[in-house]
Scaffold this active site. Structure first.
Site, short mmCIF file in Angstrom:
data_model
loop_
_atom_site.label_atom_id
_atom_site.label_comp_id
_atom_site.label_asym_id
_atom_site.label_seq_id
_atom_site.Cartn_x
_atom_site.Cartn_y
_atom_site.Cartn_z
N SER A 78 0.83 -1.21 0.00
CA SER A 78 0.00 0.00 0.00
C SER A 78 0.86 1.25 0.00
CB SER A 78 -0.92 0.01 1.22
OG SER A 78 -1.86 -1.03 1.16
N SER A 79 0.31 2.34 -0.50
CA SER A 79 1.02 3.62 -0.50
C SER A 79 1.30 4.06 0.93
CB SER A 79 0.19 4.68 -1.21
OG SER A 79 -0.95 5.02 -0.43
#
EC number: 2.1.1.77
Length: 222
Positions: free
Chosen positions: A69-70
């Site tokens: 995930s970012s």
């Protein structure tokens, strides 16, 4: 077997500092979460070819059709789980270990982290990576995350790192009184949600629009 690789240039400690500054600008305010993310070398959790992009605010592939995930998503979900420090997070369950970056962040903000991953080879690499980083308060299991981990519950926090249409009753039953669950919900249109276990029952709040890979049942061994 080792999964380490070098950290130079765009993977330097200064790059982590800039990432944390950007997260503050994007609205992540919990200093405990920011300190945790600033202390963890995110570039070690992606393939070496992508290491120079590890601190960009994007999700990156980690093989087996999964992504890391970012940074903003990791910060946002971790901050929501802590609930402004109101959730003590003695024991946390993560569903979807993936490459282990979110797991490592949770290990910095919780006493004990139990994490479930359905893809066996991915979990093997992650286990080695976390061991090399000296993170010891994590318990990893190769299993179907949809079932949770009843034998280790109840949990003060539950985090799901893949999108699900509805939360199964068996997972709600593993959330301690006063605990909080953070997860993406939906199908094509997805939202980050929290469920709080209160004296009046389970209270769900819908928050940000997001995009996650879907949760899948069963396990993969090779």
């Amino acid at each position: 077997m080792s999964v380490r690789h070098s950290g130079i240039g765009m993977t330097s400690p200064r790059t982590r500092v800039r990432m944390v500054e950007r997260l503050r600008e994007q609205g992540v305010r919990d200093e405990v979460v920011l300190a945790a993310m600033g202390s963890i070398p995110r570039h070690l959790f992606v393939e070496e070819a992508l290491a120079s992009r590890a601190y960009e605010d994007v999700a990156l592939p980690i093989n087996y059709g999964q992504t890391i995930s970012s940074p903003w998503i990791v910060g946002r979900m971790s901050e929501l789980l802590r609930n402004g420090g109101n959730n003590s997070l003695r024991k946390v369950l993560e569903i979807g270990t993936g490459c282990g970056y979110q797991t490592a962040v949770l290990a910095k903000i919780a006493n004990e982290v139990y994490s479930i991953e359905r893809i066996g080879p991915l979990l093997t690499r992650t286990r080695i990576r976390l061991r090399e980083l000296g993170i010891r308060n994590i318990y990893l299991k190769h299993a179907d995350g949809m079932r949770g981990l009843l034998e280790a519950g109840p949990f003060d926090g539950i985090m799901m790192t893949a999108v699900i249409p509805e939360i199964p009753e068996t997972l709600l039953e593993q959330l301690a009184m006063g605990g909080r669950m953070v997860f993406p919900k939906g199908n094509r249109q997805q939202y980050l949600c929290v469920i709080d276990h209160t004296t009046e029952g389970f209270v769900e709040t819908i928050l940000d629009e997001v995009m996650f890979v879907p949760i899948l049942p069963g396990t993969i061994n090779r």
